[in-house]
Design a protein around this motif. Structure first.
Motif, PDB file in Angstrom:
ATOM      1  N   TYR B  13      88.436 -16.063  -8.131  1.00 45.17           N
ATOM      2  CA  TYR B  13      89.320 -16.518  -9.206  1.00 45.17           C
ATOM      3  C   TYR B  13      89.147 -18.009  -9.413  1.00 45.17           C
ATOM      4  O   TYR B  13      89.273 -18.787  -8.473  1.00 45.17           O
ATOM      5  N   TYR B  14      88.833 -18.417 -10.667  1.00 43.73           N
ATOM      6  CA  TYR B  14      88.931 -19.840 -11.018  1.00 43.73           C
ATOM      7  C   TYR B  14      90.347 -20.014 -11.552  1.00 43.73           C
ATOM      8  O   TYR B  14      90.612 -19.695 -12.705  1.00 43.73           O
ATOM      9  N   GLY B  15      91.262 -20.488 -10.726  1.00 42.57           N
ATOM     10  CA  GLY B  15      92.670 -20.520 -11.133  1.00 42.57           C
ATOM     11  C   GLY B  15      93.136 -19.089 -11.348  1.00 42.57           C
ATOM     12  O   GLY B  15      93.123 -18.286 -10.416  1.00 42.57           O
ATOM     13  N   LYS B  16      93.538 -18.777 -12.591  1.00 41.60           N
ATOM     14  CA  LYS B  16      94.002 -17.414 -12.860  1.00 41.60           C
ATOM     15  C   LYS B  16      92.876 -16.515 -13.403  1.00 41.60           C
ATOM     16  O   LYS B  16      93.051 -15.312 -13.543  1.00 41.60           O
ATOM     17  N   ILE B  17      91.725 -17.149 -13.720  1.00 47.55           N
ATOM     18  CA  ILE B  17      90.638 -16.363 -14.320  1.00 47.55           C
ATOM     19  C   ILE B  17      89.873 -15.602 -13.246  1.00 47.55           C
ATOM     20  O   ILE B  17      89.288 -16.204 -12.339  1.00 47.55           O
ATOM     21  N   HIS B  18      89.875 -14.287 -13.379  1.00 44.53           N
ATOM     22  CA  HIS B  18      89.279 -13.412 -12.394  1.00 44.53           C
ATOM     23  C   HIS B  18      87.818 -13.182 -12.796  1.00 44.53           C
ATOM     24  O   HIS B  18      87.550 -12.422 -13.719  1.00 44.53           O
ATOM     25  N   VAL B  19      86.851 -13.823 -12.153  1.00 49.11           N
ATOM     26  CA  VAL B  19      85.473 -13.712 -12.644  1.00 49.11           C
ATOM     27  C   VAL B  19      84.585 -12.775 -11.818  1.00 49.11           C
ATOM     28  O   VAL B  19      83.657 -12.193 -12.359  1.00 49.11           O
ATOM     29  N   VAL B  20      84.848 -12.633 -10.548  1.00 51.52           N
ATOM     30  CA  VAL B  20      84.077 -11.661  -9.761  1.00 51.52           C
ATOM     31  C   VAL B  20      85.068 -10.634  -9.236  1.00 51.52           C
ATOM     32  O   VAL B  20      86.110 -10.984  -8.689  1.00 51.52           O
ATOM     33  N   GLY B  37      71.178 -10.145 -13.889  1.00 49.62           N
ATOM     34  CA  GLY B  37      72.363  -9.948 -14.722  1.00 49.62           C
ATOM     35  C   GLY B  37      72.437 -11.032 -15.776  1.00 49.62           C
ATOM     36  O   GLY B  37      71.839 -12.104 -15.627  1.00 49.62           O
ATOM     37  N   ALA B  38      73.186 -10.742 -16.844  1.00 52.81           N
ATOM     38  CA  ALA B  38      73.260 -11.666 -17.973  1.00 52.81           C
ATOM     39  C   ALA B  38      73.980 -12.947 -17.571  1.00 52.81           C
ATOM     40  O   ALA B  38      74.623 -13.021 -16.521  1.00 52.81           O
ATOM     41  N   ASN B  39      73.864 -13.946 -18.423  1.00 55.18           N
ATOM     42  CA  ASN B  39      74.592 -15.191 -18.243  1.00 55.18           C
ATOM     43  C   ASN B  39      76.083 -14.924 -18.147  1.00 55.18           C
ATOM     44  O   ASN B  39      76.617 -14.144 -18.918  1.00 55.18           O
ATOM     45  N   GLY B  40      76.730 -15.589 -17.199  1.00 54.16           N
ATOM     46  CA  GLY B  40      78.184 -15.445 -17.092  1.00 54.16           C
ATOM     47  C   GLY B  40      78.621 -14.213 -16.330  1.00 54.16           C
ATOM     48  O   GLY B  40      79.812 -13.897 -16.276  1.00 54.16           O
ATOM     49  N   ALA B  41      77.682 -13.491 -15.722  1.00 47.53           N
ATOM     50  CA  ALA B  41      78.031 -12.259 -15.011  1.00 47.53           C
ATOM     51  C   ALA B  41      78.688 -12.537 -13.653  1.00 47.53           C
ATOM     52  O   ALA B  41      79.232 -11.633 -13.034  1.00 47.53           O
ATOM     53  N   GLY B  42      78.617 -13.783 -13.196  1.00 46.22           N
ATOM     54  CA  GLY B  42      79.254 -14.125 -11.913  1.00 46.22           C
ATOM     55  C   GLY B  42      78.277 -14.265 -10.764  1.00 46.22           C
ATOM     56  O   GLY B  42      78.676 -14.277  -9.598  1.00 46.22           O
ATOM     57  N   LYS B  43      76.997 -14.415 -11.054  1.00 44.09           N
ATOM     58  CA  LYS B  43      75.987 -14.519 -10.000  1.00 44.09           C
ATOM     59  C   LYS B  43      76.119 -15.840  -9.231  1.00 44.09           C
ATOM     60  O   LYS B  43      76.162 -15.841  -8.001  1.00 44.09           O
ATOM     61  N   THR B  44      76.197 -16.929  -9.983  1.00 42.59           N
ATOM     62  CA  THR B  44      76.315 -18.235  -9.332  1.00 42.59           C
ATOM     63  C   THR B  44      77.619 -18.331  -8.546  1.00 42.59           C
ATOM     64  O   THR B  44      77.650 -18.832  -7.410  1.00 42.59           O
ATOM     65  N   THR B  45      78.684 -17.841  -9.148  1.00 38.88           N
ATOM     66  CA  THR B  45      79.982 -17.885  -8.471  1.00 38.88           C
ATOM     67  C   THR B  45      79.899 -17.167  -7.127  1.00 38.88           C
ATOM     68  O   THR B  45      80.362 -17.682  -6.098  1.00 38.88           O
ATOM     69  N   THR B  46      79.266 -15.994  -7.125  1.00 39.41           N
ATOM     70  CA  THR B  46      79.155 -15.224  -5.891  1.00 39.41           C
ATOM     71  C   THR B  46      78.328 -15.978  -4.851  1.00 39.41           C
ATOM     72  O   THR B  46      78.754 -16.137  -3.705  1.00 39.41           O
TER      73      THR B  46
END
Ligand SMILES: Nc1ncnc2c1ncn2[C@@H]1O[C@H](COP(=O)(O)OP(=O)(O)O)[C@@H](O)[C@H]1O
Ligand SMILES: [Mg+2]
Lengths: 290, 240
Positions: B13-20, B37-46
């Motif tokens: 979660y980035y704050g309240k945004i649930h990305v992975v 996976g496409a851009n914004g899929a949460g790869k970097t975050t993971t």
């Protein structure tokens, strides 16, 4: 006459340079200006006076005790105030204001501890003066120049050539990448504040015996050091040393050949000129211009 | 055999945004695994959460490395445990020389002779780094910076390397060369590798297995070959 003026310019110039260096190190590490740099110098001068003159400890012991306490003060300041504000994502301007608040607290704290009178160090050396190239230099003044230069060299070697110093520079540049290399940026930042405070304390111990020790000793030096840092190129270590040294010499020459009334006009005038015409300073550092 | 890296029901979660949203993954010792996976899929975050490089408050789930729970252990500690990441965008220390960049990479090591030996190996993989030792990191070309970023990771002598889009912004000829080297690092040096890659074709050819990310979830995982043949993957990521 000129030689003697240059020497006393160099004495205060070295101190300005070192204080400027403190500003630059902290700017690099935490991205902000720390306006208690000067008052940390005052505290250092008072501590040194207390240990050496009041408690009659050997000078070397007083020196080391002062440095250790100052490192602790710097790290405490970072941990208790700066890191908390940065963690709350407070705007940088307010954090700088917080350092000004701490600056007044340190000044007031010093009044509580030592009062408002001026203290003079008993002589540190058994000889009153040394003779270099036909001019007599007060021993404490000579010591100030020599010790400053040694400190500059030691800092240069530490920052430039040791693994820890390189890691410090790296984490100031890119904290995330440094972390990925196993460096703990929280530690390097805290240590940078400790080192800057140690520099302040050391300056207090060096200039106190030359100028006397009083509450506003560091405040004026702190402002000049800041001007020196800007002139050299804010954030640049070597620029800081050069800018500070230059400022010290210029203001001493002004005092000697024009009048001491104009010395601050000249120094701060120079600061304004640089801010207006060359904000990147002598070393072309981008910090202020961006 | 238990996995070297295991990610269990991981959320970010980035704050309240649930990305992975509940990712499960594992990488066994010696494997080479990709995430596409496409851009914004949460790869970097993971990847960055695994390495402890994101604010820890946003992590849910459990990450274990080499048998130890590393969830929220702190990035510097995780790096010292032998899990190194070449982060997205290279993140070279731009005002440090190539040599100094590598020195920071070796920060957690004390064995001087080991470091020197590894340095020689890195120069064999990337001879261009040796020629540019005194040059500032920021003045290198994109490809050279990527080589330096990989070298900086290798010099820590990690058990496992995570690479986030090593081909980003590089000319095809340069990134093929870099991929060959990554393969070599896996095959000859036995380093376990997990890498994220936009170029799905290249990624699936290079890796033994792959995970496909879509809006914060793993929608498919299989061997590289099978994924390459899968019609859905061909349509979505391999241009038909
Ligand atoms: N610091 C951040 N704050 C808020 N949202 C973010 C942040 N970083 C990334 N995101 C969002 O998280 C999602 C996943 O991003 P990322 O992990 O970078 O994806 P990928 O690497 O697969 O392209 C995206 O929607 C992105 O906009
Ligand atoms: Mg990404």
């Amino acid at each position: 006459m000129l030689a003697r003026v240059l020497v006393s310019g160099l004495v205060i110039g070295c101190i300005y340079g070192l204080i400027a260096l403190g500003y630059s190190l902290i700017y690099r590490a935490s991205g902000l200006m720390n306006f208690c740099q000067g008052d940390i110098l005052t505290i250092g001068a008072f501590l040194g006076y207390t240990f050496y003159a009041m408690l009659k400890l050997p000078f070397a012991v007083a020196f080391i005790l002062t440095i250790v306490l100052e490192i602790a003060l710097g790290m405490l300041l970072e941990r208790a105030v700066i890191r908390r504000l940065l963690g709350k994502k407070v705007d940088g301007t307010y954090i700088v204001l917080a350092t000004i608040a701490v600056s007044y607290m340190l000044q007031n704290g010093a009044i509580l501890g030592w009062g408002t009178r001026i203290f003079y160090f008993p002589p540190i050396f058994s000889v009153l003066s040394v003779r270099v190239f036909d001019i007599n230099i007060q021993s404490e003044a000579a010591f100030c120049i020599v010790a400053s230069v040694i400190l500059m060299i030691v800092l240069h070697i530490f920052v430039k050539y040791t693994a820890y110093g390189t890691a410090m520079r790296a984490s100031a540049m890119d904290a995330k990448a440094a972390k990925a290399c196993g460096v703990d940026p929280a530690m390097t930042i805290a240590l940078t504040w400790g080192i800057s405070a140690a520099i302040g304390g050391l300056c207090g111990m060096l200039i106190g015996p030359v100028y006397g020790v009083f509450i506003t000793l560091g405040a004026a030096i702190g402002r000049k050091g800041f001007a020196g840092a800007v002139i050299g190129g804010f954030g640049n270590m070597y620029g800081a040393l050069l800018g500070g040294a230059l400022l010290g010499i210029i203001e001493t020459v002004t005092t000697a050949y024009v009048s001491s009334i104009y010395k601050d006009v000249v120094s701060y005038g120079l600061l304004l000129v640089f801010l207006l015409i060359k904000p990147t300073g002598i070393f072309n550092e981008r910090a202020i211009a961006d | 055999m238990t996995a070297l890296l295991q990610v269990k029901d991981f959320h970010y979660y980035y704050g309240k945004i649930h990305v992975v949203k509940g990712v499960n993954m594992e990488v066994r010792e010696g494997e080479m695994v990709t995430i596409i996976g496409a851009n914004g899929a949460g790869k970097t975050t993971t990847l960055q959460a695994i390495s402890g490089l994101l604010p820890p408050g946003g992590v849910r789930g459990e990450i274990t490395f080499n048998g130890k729970n590393i969830t929220n252990s702190g990035g510097d500690k995780i790096a010292r445990m032998g899990l190194s990441q070449v982060i997205e965008g290279r993140h070279i220390f731009s005002k440090l020389t190539v040599q100094e960049n590598l020195m920071v990479g070796a920060y957690c090591r004390k064995d001087k002779t080991g470091i020197d030996k590894d340095l020689e190996r890195i120069f064999k993989l990337f001879p261009r780094l040796k020629e540019r030792l005194k040059q500032l990191g920021g003045t290198l070309s994109g490809g050279e910076q990527q080589m330096l970023a990989i070298g900086r990771s290798l010099i820590s002598n990690p058990k496992m390397i995570l690479l986030d889009e090593p081909s980003l912004g590089l000319a095809p000829i340069v990134f093929r060369e870099i991929f060959e080297t990554i393969k070599e690092i896996n095959e000859r040096e036995g380093k376990t590798v997990l890498f994220v890659e936009q170029n799905a074709k290249l990624a699936l050819k290079t890796a033994g297995r792959g995970y496909v990310f879509q809006t914060g979830e793993v929608v498919m995982h299989d061997t590289g070959e099978n994924l390459e043949r899968n019609p859905e993957i061909r349509k979505a990521y391999l241009g038909g």
